[in-house]
Design an enzyme around this catalytic site. Sequence first.
Site, mmCIF file in Angstrom:
data_model
loop_
_atom_site.group_PDB
_atom_site.id
_atom_site.type_symbol
_atom_site.label_atom_id
_atom_site.label_comp_id
_atom_site.label_asym_id
_atom_site.label_seq_id
_atom_site.Cartn_x
_atom_site.Cartn_y
_atom_site.Cartn_z
ATOM 1 N NE ARG A 89 -3.983 2.034 0.462
ATOM 2 C CZ ARG A 89 -5.287 1.937 0.241
ATOM 3 N NH1 ARG A 89 -5.818 0.777 -0.040
ATOM 4 N NH2 ARG A 89 -6.042 3.015 0.283
ATOM 5 C CB ILE A 101 -7.837 5.765 2.940
ATOM 6 C CG1 ILE A 101 -9.308 5.358 3.182
ATOM 7 C CG2 ILE A 101 -7.320 6.653 4.066
ATOM 8 C CD1 ILE A 101 -10.278 6.508 3.200
ATOM 9 C CG ASN A 130 -13.190 13.432 0.420
ATOM 10 O OD1 ASN A 130 -13.173 12.962 -0.709
ATOM 11 N ND2 ASN A 130 -13.899 12.899 1.421
ATOM 12 C CB THR A 131 -17.023 16.232 -2.199
ATOM 13 O OG1 THR A 131 -18.431 16.366 -2.041
ATOM 14 C CG2 THR A 131 -16.709 15.329 -3.374
ATOM 15 C CG HIS A 132 -18.646 11.777 3.128
ATOM 16 N ND1 HIS A 132 -18.232 10.505 2.786
ATOM 17 C CD2 HIS A 132 -19.590 11.639 4.075
ATOM 18 C CE1 HIS A 132 -18.921 9.640 3.519
ATOM 19 N NE2 HIS A 132 -19.751 10.290 4.306
ATOM 20 C CG ASP A 190 -8.092 14.557 9.401
ATOM 21 O OD1 ASP A 190 -8.588 15.006 10.438
ATOM 22 O OD2 ASP A 190 -8.509 13.505 8.849
ATOM 23 N N GLY A 206 -7.384 10.895 9.052
ATOM 24 C CA GLY A 206 -8.490 9.981 9.378
ATOM 25 C C GLY A 206 -9.336 9.696 8.142
ATOM 26 C CG ASP A 213 -15.113 10.277 4.867
ATOM 27 O OD1 ASP A 213 -15.740 9.206 4.757
ATOM 28 O OD2 ASP A 213 -14.492 10.793 3.924
HETATM 29 C C1 GRF Z 1 -19.963 11.581 -4.864
HETATM 30 O O1 GRF Z 1 -21.244 11.702 -4.284
HETATM 31 C C2 GRF Z 1 -18.928 11.481 -3.782
HETATM 32 O O2 GRF Z 1 -19.211 12.249 -2.638
HETATM 33 C C3 GRF Z 1 -19.025 10.018 -3.431
HETATM 34 O O3 GRF Z 1 -19.185 9.356 -4.673
HETATM 35 C C4 GRF Z 1 -19.814 10.257 -5.576
HETATM 36 C C5 GRF Z 1 -18.931 10.383 -6.787
HETATM 37 O O4 GRF Z 1 -19.696 10.890 -7.819
HETATM 38 N N1 GRF Z 1 -17.833 9.552 -2.761
HETATM 39 P P1 GRF Z 1 -18.982 11.368 -9.199
HETATM 40 O O5 GRF Z 1 -17.928 10.305 -9.543
HETATM 41 O O6 GRF Z 1 -18.364 12.709 -8.943
HETATM 42 O O7 GRF Z 1 -20.117 11.426 -10.187
#
Ligand code: GRF
Length: 205
Positions: free
Chosen positions: A66, A93, A108-110, A142, A144, A146
């Site tokens: 990894r 990760i 990051n977007t969650h 960071d 961790g 999310d």
């Molecule tokens: C997004 O909702 C992201 O937050 C999640 O997976 C989705 C990815 O969507 N981890 P895309 O690949 O940007 O269409």
Amino acid sequence: ARLVVLVSGSGTNLQALLDAVDADPEGFGARVVAVGADRDGIAGLERAERAGLPTFVCKVKDHRTREEWDHALTEATAAYDPDLVVSAGFMKIVGKEFLARFGGRIVNTHPALLPSFPGAHGVRDALAYGAKITGCTVHFVDDGVDTGPIIAQGAVEVTEEDTPDGAAALHERIKEVERRLLVDVVRRLAWHGYRIEGRKVHVGE
Ligand code: GRF
């Protein structure tokens, strides 16, 4: 600002960033310089190629450890000298080396309202839990999962139509909010600059 975007799937968040740059190249204050992925054959890479962007793929299974994968991802990303790395649906990760190199500059977007429902199944978990409001979170990465400082969040109502097996439909509704949130956050960070104090993110001060 130079952005490297990391994807693992359909890349609609990436597309939202590309469209925002196209719509206002000067005003957006940032441009995508490369797109990286942890796998081949995904729409996210096709979107990058259609936009004429360089791409790279770092597969965990191509490396003995990894750490070696993390090193490869770090080097591949660093080659494009990013100001900001955007993890947009990237499902791995990142490791110590990546964090050491880009820490404090990885967004990051969650698809859930952190700290609720972290991890790879945030939409399904919120639905299963019976949450009435869920949504999405854009945060700094960071060491961790999310857990980094939150930059922005958007709420999405869970309705009676959202049946227990309806995570995909709910996720699509969340993604509509998420794409706008991510574009707005990247624009603000790029234009106004930011600093992180503990868990607090100060933009443009
Ligand atoms: C997004 O909702 C992201 O937050 C999640 O997976 C989705 C990815 O969507 N981890 P895309 O690949 O940007 O269409």
